[in-house]
Design a protein around this motif. Sequence first.
Motif, mmCIF file in Angstrom:
data_model
loop_
_atom_site.group_PDB
_atom_site.id
_atom_site.type_symbol
_atom_site.label_atom_id
_atom_site.label_comp_id
_atom_site.label_asym_id
_atom_site.label_seq_id
_atom_site.Cartn_x
_atom_site.Cartn_y
_atom_site.Cartn_z
ATOM 1 N N THR A 59 0.808 -1.213 0.000
ATOM 2 C CA THR A 59 0.000 0.000 0.000
ATOM 3 C C THR A 59 0.846 1.271 0.000
ATOM 4 O OG1 THR A 59 -1.778 -1.136 1.129
ATOM 5 C CG2 THR A 59 -1.825 1.257 1.206
ATOM 6 N N ALA A 60 1.830 1.343 0.862
ATOM 7 C CA ALA A 60 2.655 2.551 0.953
ATOM 8 C C ALA A 60 3.418 2.790 -0.338
ATOM 9 C CB ALA A 60 3.612 2.458 2.132
ATOM 10 N N SER A 61 3.936 1.738 -0.961
ATOM 11 C CA SER A 61 4.708 1.926 -2.189
ATOM 12 C C SER A 61 3.806 2.291 -3.360
ATOM 13 C CB SER A 61 5.538 0.681 -2.503
ATOM 14 O OG SER A 61 4.708 -0.427 -2.736
ATOM 15 N N SER A 62 2.524 1.956 -3.299
ATOM 16 C CA SER A 62 1.623 2.328 -4.381
ATOM 17 C C SER A 62 1.250 3.808 -4.318
ATOM 18 C CB SER A 62 0.353 1.469 -4.351
ATOM 19 O OG SER A 62 -0.429 1.788 -3.223
ATOM 20 N N LYS A 63 1.569 4.475 -3.199
ATOM 21 C CA LYS A 63 1.262 5.893 -3.047
ATOM 22 C C LYS A 63 2.459 6.776 -3.367
ATOM 23 C CE LYS A 63 -2.349 5.118 0.286
ATOM 24 N NZ LYS A 63 -2.813 5.273 1.646
ATOM 25 N N ILE A 64 3.510 6.193 -3.945
ATOM 26 C CA ILE A 64 4.691 6.964 -4.343
ATOM 27 C C ILE A 64 4.293 7.886 -5.491
ATOM 28 C CG2 ILE A 64 6.987 6.772 -5.395
ATOM 29 C CD1 ILE A 64 7.354 4.201 -3.816
ATOM 30 N N ALA A 65 4.953 9.018 -5.594
ATOM 31 C CA ALA A 65 4.647 9.993 -6.634
ATOM 32 C C ALA A 65 4.622 9.343 -8.009
ATOM 33 C CB ALA A 65 5.687 11.115 -6.598
ATOM 34 N N PRO A 66 3.720 9.758 -8.860
ATOM 35 C CA PRO A 66 3.623 9.185 -10.197
ATOM 36 C C PRO A 66 4.893 9.429 -11.009
ATOM 37 C CG PRO A 66 2.208 11.110 -9.973
ATOM 38 C CD PRO A 66 2.773 10.817 -8.618
ATOM 39 N N VAL A 67 5.137 8.541 -11.923
ATOM 40 C CA VAL A 67 6.324 8.650 -12.776
ATOM 41 C C VAL A 67 6.084 9.734 -13.805
ATOM 42 C CG1 VAL A 67 7.773 7.403 -14.416
ATOM 43 C CG2 VAL A 67 6.799 6.212 -12.439
ATOM 44 N N ALA A 68 7.092 10.574 -14.016
ATOM 45 C CA ALA A 68 6.980 11.657 -14.983
ATOM 46 C C ALA A 68 7.103 11.109 -16.393
ATOM 47 C CB ALA A 68 8.069 12.698 -14.729
ATOM 48 N N PRO A 69 6.446 11.740 -17.344
ATOM 49 C CA PRO A 69 6.597 11.319 -18.734
ATOM 50 C C PRO A 69 8.063 11.409 -19.159
ATOM 51 C CG PRO A 69 4.815 12.917 -18.501
ATOM 52 C CD PRO A 69 5.526 12.854 -17.184
ATOM 53 N N GLY A 71 11.412 12.371 -20.674
ATOM 54 C CA GLY A 71 11.946 13.660 -21.085
ATOM 55 C C GLY A 71 11.677 14.783 -20.097
ATOM 56 N N LEU A 72 10.837 14.547 -19.100
ATOM 57 C CA LEU A 72 10.553 15.569 -18.100
ATOM 58 C C LEU A 72 11.162 15.150 -16.770
ATOM 59 C CD1 LEU A 72 6.797 16.402 -18.740
ATOM 60 C CD2 LEU A 72 8.782 17.718 -19.445
ATOM 61 N N ALA A 73 11.808 16.090 -16.099
ATOM 62 C CA ALA A 73 12.357 15.810 -14.775
ATOM 63 C C ALA A 73 11.256 16.024 -13.749
ATOM 64 C CB ALA A 73 13.532 16.739 -14.486
ATOM 65 N N ALA A 74 11.155 15.112 -12.805
ATOM 66 C CA ALA A 74 10.154 15.240 -11.749
ATOM 67 C C ALA A 74 10.841 15.053 -10.406
ATOM 68 C CB ALA A 74 9.052 14.215 -11.926
ATOM 69 N N ILE A 75 10.583 15.973 -9.493
ATOM 70 C CA ILE A 75 11.163 15.905 -8.154
ATOM 71 C C ILE A 75 10.046 15.551 -7.185
ATOM 72 C CG2 ILE A 75 12.371 17.191 -6.353
ATOM 73 C CD1 ILE A 75 13.320 19.064 -8.713
ATOM 74 N N PRO A 76 10.146 14.374 -6.508
ATOM 75 C CA PRO A 76 9.093 13.999 -5.564
ATOM 76 C C PRO A 76 9.016 14.977 -4.402
ATOM 77 C CG PRO A 76 10.666 12.199 -5.897
ATOM 78 C CD PRO A 76 11.199 13.393 -6.592
ATOM 79 N N MET A 77 7.797 15.288 -3.978
ATOM 80 C CA MET A 77 7.571 16.210 -2.870
ATOM 81 C C MET A 77 6.712 15.525 -1.818
ATOM 82 S SD MET A 77 6.842 19.666 -5.051
ATOM 83 C CE MET A 77 6.724 20.650 -3.587
ATOM 84 N N ARG A 81 3.044 14.570 -4.241
ATOM 85 C CA ARG A 81 3.043 15.402 -5.439
ATOM 86 C C ARG A 81 4.435 15.443 -6.034
ATOM 87 N NH1 ARG A 81 0.354 20.844 -4.031
ATOM 88 N NH2 ARG A 81 0.407 21.013 -6.285
ATOM 89 N N VAL A 82 4.561 15.984 -7.234
ATOM 90 C CA VAL A 82 5.862 16.121 -7.888
ATOM 91 C C VAL A 82 6.033 17.541 -8.392
ATOM 92 C CG1 VAL A 82 6.098 13.699 -8.542
ATOM 93 C CG2 VAL A 82 5.012 15.282 -10.108
ATOM 94 N N ALA A 83 7.290 18.000 -8.390
ATOM 95 C CA ALA A 83 7.628 19.287 -8.993
ATOM 96 C C ALA A 83 8.318 18.978 -10.318
ATOM 97 C CB ALA A 83 8.549 20.084 -8.086
ATOM 98 N N HIS A 84 7.840 19.547 -11.362
ATOM 99 C CA HIS A 84 8.445 19.313 -12.680
ATOM 100 C C HIS A 84 9.474 20.399 -12.940
ATOM 101 C CE1 HIS A 84 5.570 16.172 -13.588
ATOM 102 N NE2 HIS A 84 4.655 16.951 -13.047
ATOM 103 N N GLY A 85 10.688 19.954 -13.249
ATOM 104 C CA GLY A 85 11.740 20.945 -13.424
ATOM 105 C C GLY A 85 12.432 20.846 -14.731
#
Length: 85
Positions: A59-69, A71-77, A81-85
């Motif tokens: 359950t806990a691992s299924s709530k990890i931030a979604p994978v970014a498409p 070519g896009l950098a994503a920083i887990p928050m 949520r994720v910050a796209h940079g």
Amino acid sequence: MSETYLTTDQLAERIHYDARTIRTRLKDAVLLEGVHYIRPFGGRKLLFIWEAIQRDIGTASSKIAPVAPVGLAAIPMAGGRVAHG
């Protein structure tokens, strides 16, 4: 339905964690009293309910931030949520 009760050491062996980690980091954070473990007769000893742990272990691992498409950098928050940079 019959439930399987495990001691902390038995659970540690099954899920490949150190028993101390289960007692200090997982208990009451992700393993909840009355759901994942009980204290028989109100004592100090803990018995973990294997079927409940097996059901909820991912359950806990299924709530990890979604994978970014690609070519896009994503920083887990915090909060998943994720910050796209």
